[in-house]
Design an enzyme around this catalytic site. Structure first.
Site, PDB file in Angstrom:
ATOM      1  N   ARG A 100       0.824  -1.216   0.000  1.00  0.00           N
ATOM      2  CA  ARG A 100       0.000   0.000   0.000  1.00  0.00           C
ATOM      3  C   ARG A 100       0.858   1.265   0.000  1.00  0.00           C
ATOM      4  O   ARG A 100       0.498   2.276  -0.623  1.00  0.00           O
ATOM      5  CB  ARG A 100      -0.918  -0.032   1.223  1.00  0.00           C
ATOM      6  CG  ARG A 100      -1.949   1.093   1.285  1.00  0.00           C
ATOM      7  CD  ARG A 100      -2.994   0.768   2.331  1.00  0.00           C
ATOM      8  NE  ARG A 100      -4.009   1.812   2.437  1.00  0.00           N
ATOM      9  CZ  ARG A 100      -4.048   2.715   3.412  1.00  0.00           C
ATOM     10  NH1 ARG A 100      -3.122   2.687   4.356  1.00  0.00           N
ATOM     11  NH2 ARG A 100      -5.012   3.619   3.460  1.00  0.00           N
ATOM     12  N   HIS A 104       0.433   4.360  -2.535  1.00  0.00           N
ATOM     13  CA  HIS A 104       0.160   5.726  -2.086  1.00  0.00           C
ATOM     14  C   HIS A 104       1.298   6.675  -2.430  1.00  0.00           C
ATOM     15  O   HIS A 104       1.076   7.888  -2.529  1.00  0.00           O
ATOM     16  CB  HIS A 104      -0.116   5.735  -0.580  1.00  0.00           C
ATOM     17  CG  HIS A 104      -1.500   5.276  -0.235  1.00  0.00           C
ATOM     18  ND1 HIS A 104      -2.217   5.772   0.826  1.00  0.00           N
ATOM     19  CD2 HIS A 104      -2.314   4.367  -0.828  1.00  0.00           C
ATOM     20  CE1 HIS A 104      -3.412   5.196   0.880  1.00  0.00           C
ATOM     21  NE2 HIS A 104      -3.482   4.327  -0.120  1.00  0.00           N
ATOM     22  N   ASN A 129      -4.003   8.536   4.696  1.00  0.00           N
ATOM     23  CA  ASN A 129      -2.817   7.944   5.331  1.00  0.00           C
ATOM     24  C   ASN A 129      -2.806   8.058   6.852  1.00  0.00           C
ATOM     25  O   ASN A 129      -2.192   7.226   7.530  1.00  0.00           O
ATOM     26  CB  ASN A 129      -1.548   8.612   4.788  1.00  0.00           C
ATOM     27  CG  ASN A 129      -1.296   8.284   3.329  1.00  0.00           C
ATOM     28  OD1 ASN A 129      -1.615   7.202   2.862  1.00  0.00           O
ATOM     29  ND2 ASN A 129      -0.733   9.249   2.600  1.00  0.00           N
ATOM     30  N   HIS A 228      -6.085  -6.085  -2.326  1.00  0.00           N
ATOM     31  CA  HIS A 228      -6.824  -6.249  -1.078  1.00  0.00           C
ATOM     32  C   HIS A 228      -7.079  -7.714  -0.749  1.00  0.00           C
ATOM     33  O   HIS A 228      -7.805  -8.008   0.198  1.00  0.00           O
ATOM     34  CB  HIS A 228      -8.147  -5.478  -1.136  1.00  0.00           C
ATOM     35  CG  HIS A 228      -7.994  -4.009  -0.993  1.00  0.00           C
ATOM     36  ND1 HIS A 228      -9.023  -3.107  -1.174  1.00  0.00           N
ATOM     37  CD2 HIS A 228      -6.905  -3.236  -0.704  1.00  0.00           C
ATOM     38  CE1 HIS A 228      -8.590  -1.873  -0.991  1.00  0.00           C
ATOM     39  NE2 HIS A 228      -7.299  -1.929  -0.704  1.00  0.00           N
TER      40      HIS A 228
END
Length: 365
Positions: A100, A104, A129, A228
């Site tokens: 992740r 990001h 975040n 996910h």
């Protein structure tokens, strides 16, 4: 979800007798390094040629190469692999957290390591975040080891890209050759993070638009959402689906009723919003296509996941891909690898742009 020990349970590929995935459970920790010395799970090695062709395609339009550190830091891949391995043997959830972080990072200012910077404008403080992004200490530890071996050579952005690949591999997923040569950005962009990062509350149209803004398409939306298949979601990101969804006075109709009951018990009204549950129930730590099977059964935890299958917009965009991936793990793996390579190629700083930060949290003094 920390683990003190692990036992490797290989899934045997029928006819070959070779393991094609890992399930890490309490047991014999010493077996893990032996498996990790392999190039990758056997069922995924057949993708090597096609993945190489994809890399050639991307390299033509990029200054990134897979052998960028061959002479300047030849042990970089082994150093990062050891750091990621150590981290997930301590806490299996860390694999999803590192994956992740790379995501990001790339969506804000491109893949420049800016998500790692501290300060008043830190992207760590952005809504997507804050109290959510994690794994920074793992990257710090890897960076320290890299600097000890090859000082001033390897960027934090490249460490993130390698760590993301290794996190997928060590969760039983595919491997691929990571394009390298990124340099680090000199500033964070908290406003950009607030605007650019997809939210679990976004509509499908908004999510698709945010992906398109960084050069990614609908296939990338669904394939990368498949990340996910590992990791956890906090109650704060989905509890709105459990009671008065969108002012209806009832739960979200696209979530299975038995799942609603389970999640209400986990996330009571006025409970701790940081309590977490697996994103991919019944296949929590294994990188596979089970996440897409859950979507077809109304068991996606986040609204932004379930809308890939259940929303009206999905019928002509994302739903056919969810159906394909749920039945064809090879199709999912191929598209996921391609999308990871594409994402890792979003606006990299190369040549004399940016710097090689000595400390991933700060600009060089």
């Amino acid at each position: 979800m920390g683990h003190d020990k692990f036992h490797i349970v290989p899934v045997i590929n029928k006819g070959s007798g070779t393991p094609n995935a890992l399930v890490l459970k309490s047991g014999y920790r010493e077996l893990l390094p032996k498996y990790l010395s392999m190039e990758g799970p056997a069922s995924f090695r057949g993708f090597t040629l096609i993945t190489s062709l994809l890399l050639v395609s991307w390299t033509v339009n990029s200054q990134l190469t897979t052998d960028y550190y061959m002479k300047t830091c030849p042990n970089i891949l082994q150093i990062v692999r050891r750091g990621v391995q150590t981290a997930i043997m301590t806490e299996m959830r860390m694999a999803a957290s590192l994956l992740r972080l790379h995501f990001h990072d790339c969506f804000v200012n491109g893949c420049d390591g800016s998500v790692l910077l501290d300060g008043n404008d830190s992207e760590k403080l952005a809504g997507a975040n804050l109290n959510s992004a994690r794994g920074f200490e793992v990257i710090d530890s890897i960076k320290t080891a890299v600097e000890a071996s090859c000082p001033g050579v390897v960027s934090c952005a490249d460490i993130l890209a390698i760590a993301a690949r290794d996190s997928v591999l060590l969760s039983g997923g595919p491997t691929w050759r990571v394009l390298l040569g990124r340099r680090d950005g000199l500033m964070a962009n908290q406003t950009g993070a607030n605007n650019a990062l997809p939210s679990p509350f976004d509509s499908l149209g908004t999510i698709i638009s945010k992906f398109a803004a960084v050069g990614l398409n609908v296939t990338d939306v669904v394939a990368l959402s498949g990340g996910h298949t590992i990791g956890l979601a906090r109650c704060a990101t989905f509890s709105n689906r459990l009671l008065n969804f969108s002012g209806t006075g009832a739960p979200d109709t696209t979530i299975d009723t038995s799942l609603v009951s389970d999640l209400r018990s986990l996330c009571p009204v006025n409970g701790d919003g940081n309590t977490a549950t697996p994103l991919d129930r019944n296949s929590t730590d294994l990188f596979d296509n089970h996440y897409f099977k859950n979507l077809r059964n109304k068991k996606g935890i986040l609204s932004s996941d379930q809308i890939l299958y259940s929303s009206k917009e999905a019928n002509s965009t994302t739903r056919p891909l969810v159906e394909t991936y749920s039945c064809n793990s090879n199709a999912f793996v191929m598209d996921f690898v391609n999308s990871m390579i594409k994402m890792g190629n979003i606006s990299p700083l190369t040549g004399t742009s940016g710097k090689i930060r000595n400390n991933c949290r700060a600009i060089n003094s």
